[in-house]
Design a protein around this motif. Structure first.
Motif, PDB file in Angstrom:
ATOM      1  N   TRP A 122      -5.721   0.970  -4.701  1.00 33.30           N
ATOM      2  CA  TRP A 122      -3.859   0.863  -4.810  1.00 33.30           C
ATOM      3  C   TRP A 122      -4.514  -0.004  -6.267  1.00 33.30           C
ATOM      4  O   TRP A 122      -5.165  -0.569  -6.720  1.00 33.30           O
ATOM      5  CB  TRP A 122      -3.644  -0.053  -3.403  1.00 33.30           C
ATOM      6  CG  TRP A 122      -3.589   1.259  -2.726  1.00 33.30           C
ATOM      7  CD1 TRP A 122      -3.947  -0.063  -1.298  1.00 33.30           C
ATOM      8  CD2 TRP A 122      -3.599   1.464  -2.484  1.00 33.30           C
ATOM      9  NE1 TRP A 122      -3.844   0.584  -0.357  1.00 33.30           N
ATOM     10  CE2 TRP A 122      -3.765   2.003  -0.848  1.00 33.30           C
ATOM     11  CE3 TRP A 122      -2.762   2.881  -2.884  1.00 33.30           C
ATOM     12  CZ2 TRP A 122      -3.438   3.413   0.324  1.00 33.30           C
ATOM     13  CZ3 TRP A 122      -3.173   3.919  -2.290  1.00 33.30           C
ATOM     14  CH2 TRP A 122      -2.957   3.952  -0.585  1.00 33.30           C
TER      15      TRP A 122
ATOM     16  N   ARG B   1       1.415   7.080  -3.061  1.00 30.08           N
ATOM     17  CA  ARG B   1       0.124   6.380  -2.411  1.00 30.08           C
ATOM     18  C   ARG B   1       0.255   7.201  -1.710  1.00 30.08           C
ATOM     19  O   ARG B   1      -0.314   7.540  -0.478  1.00 30.08           O
ATOM     20  CB  ARG B   1       0.822   4.751  -1.772  1.00 30.08           C
ATOM     21  CG  ARG B   1       0.779   3.932  -3.158  1.00 30.08           C
ATOM     22  CD  ARG B   1       1.500   2.527  -3.021  1.00 30.08           C
ATOM     23  NE  ARG B   1       1.063   1.371  -4.869  1.00 30.08           N
ATOM     24  CZ  ARG B   1       1.407   1.921  -5.574  1.00 30.08           C
ATOM     25  NH1 ARG B   1       2.109   2.733  -6.256  1.00 30.08           N
ATOM     26  NH2 ARG B   1       1.082   0.537  -6.612  1.00 30.08           N
ATOM     27  N   LEU B   2       1.484   7.551  -0.843  1.00 27.98           N
ATOM     28  CA  LEU B   2       1.485   9.078   0.341  1.00 27.98           C
ATOM     29  C   LEU B   2       0.369   9.837  -0.320  1.00 27.98           C
ATOM     30  O   LEU B   2      -0.193  10.094   0.365  1.00 27.98           O
ATOM     31  CB  LEU B   2       2.730   8.739   0.421  1.00 27.98           C
ATOM     32  CG  LEU B   2       3.649   8.427   0.977  1.00 27.98           C
ATOM     33  CD1 LEU B   2       5.269   8.655   1.177  1.00 27.98           C
ATOM     34  CD2 LEU B   2       3.333   7.475   2.721  1.00 27.98           C
TER      35      LEU B   2
ATOM     36  N   THR C 256       6.998   7.095  -9.681  1.00 25.94           N
ATOM     37  CA  THR C 256       5.135   6.543  -9.029  1.00 25.94           C
ATOM     38  C   THR C 256       5.731   6.172  -7.450  1.00 25.94           C
ATOM     39  O   THR C 256       4.590   6.238  -6.129  1.00 25.94           O
ATOM     40  CB  THR C 256       5.262   4.860  -9.173  1.00 25.94           C
ATOM     41  OG1 THR C 256       6.946   4.865  -9.649  1.00 25.94           O
ATOM     42  CG2 THR C 256       4.624   4.974 -10.786  1.00 25.94           C
ATOM     43  N   GLY C 257       7.113   6.517  -7.126  1.00 31.69           N
ATOM     44  CA  GLY C 257       7.258   5.964  -5.400  1.00 31.69           C
ATOM     45  C   GLY C 257       6.377   7.061  -3.873  1.00 31.69           C
ATOM     46  O   GLY C 257       5.403   6.261  -3.725  1.00 31.69           O
TER      47      GLY C 257
ATOM     48  N   ALA D 193       0.767  -0.927   0.564  1.00 30.56           N
ATOM     49  CA  ALA D 193      -0.342   0.271   0.005  1.00 30.56           C
ATOM     50  C   ALA D 193       0.261   0.966   0.336  1.00 30.56           C
ATOM     51  O   ALA D 193       0.096   2.870  -0.278  1.00 30.56           O
ATOM     52  CB  ALA D 193      -0.766   0.005   0.989  1.00 30.56           C
ATOM     53  N   TYR D 194       2.182   0.919  -0.116  1.00 31.23           N
ATOM     54  CA  TYR D 194       3.639   2.232  -0.111  1.00 31.23           C
ATOM     55  C   TYR D 194       3.860   2.360  -1.497  1.00 31.23           C
ATOM     56  O   TYR D 194       4.301   3.855  -1.569  1.00 31.23           O
ATOM     57  CB  TYR D 194       3.864   1.828   1.763  1.00 31.23           C
ATOM     58  CG  TYR D 194       3.162   2.153   2.968  1.00 31.23           C
ATOM     59  CD1 TYR D 194       2.905   4.097   2.840  1.00 31.23           C
ATOM     60  CD2 TYR D 194       2.393   1.639   3.077  1.00 31.23           C
ATOM     61  CE1 TYR D 194       1.897   4.022   4.479  1.00 31.23           C
ATOM     62  CE2 TYR D 194       1.633   1.424   4.822  1.00 31.23           C
ATOM     63  CZ  TYR D 194       1.273   3.099   4.896  1.00 31.23           C
ATOM     64  OH  TYR D 194       0.324   3.206   5.327  1.00 31.23           O
ATOM     65  N   LEU D 195       4.336   1.369  -1.454  1.00 35.56           N
ATOM     66  CA  LEU D 195       5.398   1.483  -3.091  1.00 35.56           C
ATOM     67  C   LEU D 195       5.373   0.836  -3.637  1.00 35.56           C
ATOM     68  O   LEU D 195       3.839  -0.091  -3.300  1.00 35.56           O
ATOM     69  CB  LEU D 195       6.273   0.884  -2.679  1.00 35.56           C
ATOM     70  CG  LEU D 195       7.365   1.753  -1.703  1.00 35.56           C
ATOM     71  CD1 LEU D 195       8.977   1.028  -1.521  1.00 35.56           C
ATOM     72  CD2 LEU D 195       7.517   3.114  -2.446  1.00 35.56           C
ATOM     73  N   PRO D 196       5.015   1.045  -5.029  1.00 37.98           N
ATOM     74  CA  PRO D 196       4.202   0.252  -6.161  1.00 37.98           C
ATOM     75  C   PRO D 196       5.231  -1.385  -6.435  1.00 37.98           C
ATOM     76  O   PRO D 196       6.354  -1.554  -5.943  1.00 37.98           O
ATOM     77  CB  PRO D 196       4.880   1.221  -7.790  1.00 37.98           C
ATOM     78  CG  PRO D 196       5.076   2.010  -7.188  1.00 37.98           C
ATOM     79  CD  PRO D 196       6.068   2.180  -5.953  1.00 37.98           C
TER      80      PRO D 196
ATOM     81  N   ARG E 103      -3.164   9.180   0.179  1.00 45.81           N
ATOM     82  CA  ARG E 103      -3.942   8.772   1.337  1.00 45.81           C
ATOM     83  C   ARG E 103      -3.620  10.143   2.068  1.00 45.81           C
ATOM     84  O   ARG E 103      -4.601  10.693   2.471  1.00 45.81           O
ATOM     85  CB  ARG E 103      -2.387   8.061   2.371  1.00 45.81           C
ATOM     86  CG  ARG E 103      -2.893   7.075   2.318  1.00 45.81           C
ATOM     87  CD  ARG E 103      -1.730   6.113   2.968  1.00 45.81           C
ATOM     88  NE  ARG E 103      -1.662   4.686   2.876  1.00 45.81           N
ATOM     89  CZ  ARG E 103      -2.016   3.859   2.857  1.00 45.81           C
ATOM     90  NH1 ARG E 103      -2.533   4.157   4.001  1.00 45.81           N
ATOM     91  NH2 ARG E 103      -2.038   2.401   2.992  1.00 45.81           N
TER      92      ARG E 103
ATOM     93  N   ILE F  81      16.953   6.639  -6.181  1.00 46.15           N
ATOM     94  CA  ILE F  81      15.558   6.806  -6.379  1.00 46.15           C
ATOM     95  C   ILE F  81      14.833   5.839  -5.451  1.00 46.15           C
ATOM     96  O   ILE F  81      13.629   5.925  -5.014  1.00 46.15           O
ATOM     97  CB  ILE F  81      14.780   7.436  -7.681  1.00 46.15           C
ATOM     98  CG1 ILE F  81      13.594   7.784  -7.593  1.00 46.15           C
ATOM     99  CG2 ILE F  81      14.811   5.829  -8.536  1.00 46.15           C
ATOM    100  CD1 ILE F  81      13.925   9.276  -7.166  1.00 46.15           C
TER     101      ILE F  81
ATOM    102  N   GLY G  27      12.904   6.877  -2.037  1.00 48.37           N
ATOM    103  CA  GLY G  27      11.086   6.174  -2.355  1.00 48.37           C
ATOM    104  C   GLY G  27      10.751   5.515  -1.087  1.00 48.37           C
ATOM    105  O   GLY G  27      10.371   5.434  -0.381  1.00 48.37           O
TER     106      GLY G  27
ATOM    107  N   PHE H   5       6.236  -2.546  -8.812  1.00 47.40           N
ATOM    108  CA  PHE H   5       7.893  -2.589  -9.927  1.00 47.40           C
ATOM    109  C   PHE H   5       8.958  -1.667  -8.771  1.00 47.40           C
ATOM    110  O   PHE H   5       9.656  -1.864  -9.943  1.00 47.40           O
ATOM    111  CB  PHE H   5       7.514  -1.546 -11.042  1.00 47.40           C
ATOM    112  CG  PHE H   5       6.342  -0.614 -11.458  1.00 47.40           C
ATOM    113  CD1 PHE H   5       6.870   0.793 -10.717  1.00 47.40           C
ATOM    114  CD2 PHE H   5       4.796  -1.025 -10.990  1.00 47.40           C
ATOM    115  CE1 PHE H   5       6.026   1.571 -10.947  1.00 47.40           C
ATOM    116  CE2 PHE H   5       4.194   0.104 -11.549  1.00 47.40           C
ATOM    117  CZ  PHE H   5       3.962   1.650 -10.813  1.00 47.40           C
ATOM    118  N   TYR H   6       8.702  -1.386  -7.920  1.00 45.28           N
ATOM    119  CA  TYR H   6      10.420  -1.134  -7.186  1.00 45.28           C
ATOM    120  C   TYR H   6      10.882  -2.471  -6.460  1.00 45.28           C
ATOM    121  O   TYR H   6      10.685  -3.287  -6.672  1.00 45.28           O
ATOM    122  CB  TYR H   6       9.624  -0.453  -5.559  1.00 45.28           C
ATOM    123  CG  TYR H   6       9.977   0.884  -5.408  1.00 45.28           C
ATOM    124  CD1 TYR H   6       9.478   1.776  -6.713  1.00 45.28           C
ATOM    125  CD2 TYR H   6      10.434   2.218  -4.456  1.00 45.28           C
ATOM    126  CE1 TYR H   6       9.793   2.915  -6.869  1.00 45.28           C
ATOM    127  CE2 TYR H   6      10.316   3.330  -4.687  1.00 45.28           C
ATOM    128  CZ  TYR H   6      10.288   3.630  -6.266  1.00 45.28           C
ATOM    129  OH  TYR H   6       9.992   4.876  -6.185  1.00 45.28           O
TER     130      TYR H   6
END
Ligand code: SF4
Ligand code: SF4
Lengths: 387, 463
Positions: B461, B398-399, B394-395, A68-71, B402, A103, A107, A73-74
């Motif tokens: 998501w 999601r933050l 994209t990093g 829920a915090y990073l995609p 929210r 990067i 993130g 594809f990280y």
């Protein structure tokens, strides 16, 4: 051979850094423990401030809440970091610090900052190392780190303490490097998994304690000699350790790992802080950072006259490695960018190679086994007839 | 509970694109044509990435090629295939930033072209191959802030060309916000970073003098920055006009204006162009014309552009009566703070704009900017372009989602796509999520709870 108690303790610290931190805290009441991010953090400054700096490891648990915090594809390491942050698995640290500009690492660290209640300090060490102003900027940033640790510990970081910290880490790295050099020269005492445990525990533990245990573990082991198995160099896997079962499969296919440039291997141990007593310890730490990329080039750094590809070919010549296995964490951008240069150089040198893209949740081992067996066969065919 | 279904998509297009952007398209086409003959006209060619260094190159008498812009252009024209194929054959993984792998593929093709000079055989290269072949560089300059890939990409280009082309790097501190006084355009970290980058621009000028063999023309730099500053001001004024309800122009119109502000020469034509953009927007307000006919929803778009799908996306949103009005890539990029530029001594203001790349901020600052823009444009929902190969954009998404939900009650959706690789685009996901979000906005409106559709909602998501 029965495993020595010392080796067991190193393995425990490598595989459960949280338990190690808890023990350390119990013996050092009131002292701080910080998590530092790979791969270029000047831990000496933290130690000199009486703070235990622990390289944050991929704890290899599946990524659940971190999604829920990073995609997706990280890279696996950064997704795991986000998951650790989201589930309180970073709570054993009083602060998090990082020096590397990737990067994806930023993130994940930003997630830890946004949802945690501990400070997250980013002191960006210049990554463009050919610039004439690089030395000055490195020195400036090292000064910022010193100030940060003085703030955290509430006391000045003295030069004598810095000298002691440098000596402690240097001694530990030097001993580890000896083990790697001996392996490259033909010693097969240690399996890749054991070596990984030795290095990862060094990334976690107090260096003096680690050094003492390592001395004990090494003393207890009889030396093994290289046989005619196919000799492999493992390359890549930045920032975190590959899964142990992957290392095991490599040797199960009739190969022997003779050297590597993994973060959980030689990449961590290769450079010592070039310090001679009496000189300024901060400038030695700055030189350590600048020279790390020369000692073992890294695709996250930009330095025009330093070549990972050339280093890799030299390394295979030193160790006699016959094949190179690239371990590339899926989505690791610097590795993806640099890989074609490695491939080109190895092809030109006639060194067989295999690219293995690793995934955080593991990869199908049987398919990997088949590919490795094919590589081993190729290497055998490559051998001169008299061999 | 009754819900109003989002307006059914209509067959008739509901978009009213700004007519002037066609003129921008012509200026851009001329620019590229000029680049392709630069060598013949005696100019050296610089390949660069990141922040808009073109005024420096203009003043140095160089021809310039922005790598990302060229990759975007190929993708928008659906001509990216040969370059990406060449990149894949060279060894670049499909998960690598598609801007970089398209551009590196161009480098491979360009190199191949210069190693195997045209044999004169007609049909040796097909049209797309030719489109992907750039004039070879005489020098590289890297000016990438925020994303580490940007710097590594040029280093790899330098290696692809056998280290035979001189390269200069400008390093940009990431605006992380360590210190208590840190914030957008304020604080000691900002001041120090600004000075540091400015000093590197001075070094860059020395490098350019060596490469061109001529003294750098500071007056020419001031002059071009005077035009760029004015164009930036007009662009900002035009953007502010789009806060009107209904909005006279959309995010997609502004996307079409990126290339002119990002790399066209600073001159009177550039100023005229943005004056015309602003004038057309004002005329629309006066005439009651909106960018999306019967505007019903006002959306924010976060992420780098999906160049393969630009026209398609603009129509898709409009079909639902959704006007996309603002986005990180527009409001917070491309000479967006022209007041920082002192035209008589422009280096500091230029350095500051390079630092203000929308991927060069920690999420705290991005959050501030996103909430600010959502409020000032009266945004109902956010669409996050989960750009598969761009980790920099994209990093923090999601933050941000929210925060928009928790602080403004704004709902969000994510859809998968990519900056320059059409294979990552997932249409069904966008369709179903967009409809669901618009329905949620309708429900909130019915409850009299305008712009609170996201309150208490789960963020959708990506799958
Ligand atoms: S360098 Fe690679 S492994 Fe390390 S954080 Fe960045 S993407 Fe992940
Ligand atoms: S990943 Fe995104 S920000 Fe980074 S170089 Fe590629 S397009 Fe630019």
């Amino acid at each position: 051979m029965p495993e020595s108690a010392a080796l067991q303790r190193l393995r425990d610290a490598a595989r459960d850094p949280r338990a190690y931190v808890a023990q350390w805290r119990a013996h050092h009441p009131g002292c701080f423990v910080v998590g530092v991010m790979p791969m270029n953090f000047p831990r000496e400054i933290a130690l000199a401030a009486g703070v235990l700096p622990v390289y944050v490891q991929d704890d290899q648990r599946p990524v659940a809440e971190g999604r829920a915090y990073l995609p997706e594809f990280y890279c696996g390491y950064t997704r795991n970091l986000a998951d650790q942050a989201a589930t309180g698995r970073l709570d054993h640290f009083d602060a998090l610090l990082l020096a590397d500009h990737c990067i994806q690492l930023l993130g994940a660290s930003d997630v830890a900052r946004a949802i945690g209640d501990r400070p997250v300090f980013f002191g960006m060490l210049i990554s463009s190392l050919s610039d004439s102003w690089a030395e000055k900027k490195i020195a400036e940033m090292m000064g910022h780190f010193r100030a940060e640790f003085e703030k955290l510990s509430g006391a000045p970081v003295e030069d004598e303490a810095l000298a002691l910290a440098i000596e402690a880490y240097n001694a530990d790295r030097q001993l580890l490097r000896r083990v790697f050099d001996e392996r490259a020269a033909g010693d097969t005492t240690w399996s890749p998994v054991e070596l990984q445990d030795m290095v990862v525990s060094a990334q976690v533990m107090d260096p003096v304690e680690h050094h003492d245990l390592l001395v004990e573990a090494l003393a207890a082991a009889p030396r093994g000699e290289r046989d005619d198995r196919v000799r492999v160099h493992l390359s890549g896997h930045l920032c975190h350790a590959p899964r142990r079962e992957l290392l095991e499969v490599i040797e199960e296919t009739g190969a022997v790992v003779v050297d590597d440039d993994l973060w959980s291997g030689r990449r961590y141990v290769q450079s010592l802080v070039p310090f001679t007593p009496g000189e300024d310890p901060m400038s030695a730490i700055g030189r350590w950072y600048a020279e790390r990329n020369v000692d073992l080039p890294c695709p996250t750094r930009v330095q025009h006259d330093v070549d990972w590809d050339a280093w890799l070919i030299d390394a295979t010549r030193r160790s006699g490695a016959e094949v190179v296995v690239h371990l590339m964490p899926k989505f690791c951008e610097p590795h993806m960018l640099f890989y074609p240069e490695l491939r080109k150089a190895l092809d030109a040198a006639g060194i067989p190679q295999l690219l293995v893209e690793t995934e955080h949740e593991g990869i199908p081992l049987e398919a990997l086994r088949t590919r490795l067996e094919a590589l081993v066969e190729r290497a055998v065919r490559h051998r001169p007839a008299y061999a | 509970m009754t819900t109003t279904a989002p307006t059914a998509p209509t067959a008739e297009p509901r978009t009213e694109r700004l007519a002037i952007t066609r003129e921008g398209g012509r200026m851009i086409a001329d620019y590229w044509e000029d680049l392709f003959v630069a060598r013949e006209s005696g100019r050296k060619i610089v390949w660069y990435n990141g922040g808009a260094l073109n005024p420096m190159f203009q003043a140095a008498g160089l021809a310039w090629c922005h790598g990302e812009a060229f990759a975007a252009r190929l993708a928008a024209q659906r001509l990216e295939g040969p370059a990406q194929l060449a990149g894949a054959e060279y060894g670049y993984n499909a998960e690598l930033c598609s801007y970089s792998r398209t551009h590196l593929g161009c480098a491979v093709l360009t190199l191949k072209g210069s190693e195997e000079p045209d044999s004169g055989v007609v049909g040796l290269h097909d049209r797309a191959d030719l489109a992907a072949k750039l004039p070879a560089p005489d020098l590289f300059v890297n000016n990438y802030a925020g994303c580490s890939t940007g710097q590594q990409w040029d280093e790899v280009s330098y290696r692809v060309f056998g280290k035979n082309v001189p390269i200069f790097n400008v390093s940009h501190p990431f605006l992380w916000g360590n210190r208590p006084d840190a914030g957008y355009l304020v604080g000691s970290e900002w001041d120090e970073a600004s000075r540091y980058v400015r000093d590197q621009l001075v070094e860059l000028i020395d490098f350019l003098e060596v490469q061109t063999g001529r003294p750098f023309d500071y007056d020419a730099l001031s002059e071009s920055m005077t035009y760029i500053k004015r164009a930036g001001e007009l662009r900002r004024e035009g953007l502010d006009l789009c806060k009107a309800t209904p909005a006279p122009a959309t995010f997609w119109d502004w996307i079409s204006c990126i290339a002119p502000i990002n790399f066209l020469p600073g001159n009177q034509a550039l100023v005229d162009y943005f004056q015309n953009v602003k004038d057309e927007i004002q005329q629309r307000i006066d005439a009651g014309i909106s960018g999306v006919r019967d505007e019903k929803y006002r959306l924010y778009f976060d992420g780098i552009m999906n160049w393969n799908k630009l026209g398609f996306l603009s129509r898709k949103f409009a079909e639902h009566g959704a006007a996309v009005l603002a986005g990180r890539y527009i409001q917070n990029a491309f000479w967006q703070e022209p007041h920082l530029i002192d035209t008589s001594d422009p280096l500091l203001g230029m350095a500051q704009h390079y630092l203000l790349c929308p991927t060069n901020h920690g999420s705290k600052t991005l959050d501030h900017l996103t909430l600010r823009d959502c409020e000032s444009y009266g945004i109902d929902g956010i669409v996050f372009h989960s750009t598969r190969t761009c980790r920099a954009f994209t990093g923090p998404q999601r933050l941000l989602a929210r925060s928009a939900r928790d602080n403004l009650g704004i709902p969000s959706i994510f859809f998968e796509g990519d900056v320059a690789d059409a294979s990552f685009y997932k249409e069904e996901i966008l369709d179903s999520r967009l409809v669901a979000m618009l329905e949620a906005i309708d429900v909130a409106r019915e409850r009299g709870d305008h712009r609170r559709a996201g309150r208490g909602a789960e963020v959708a998501w990506p799958a």
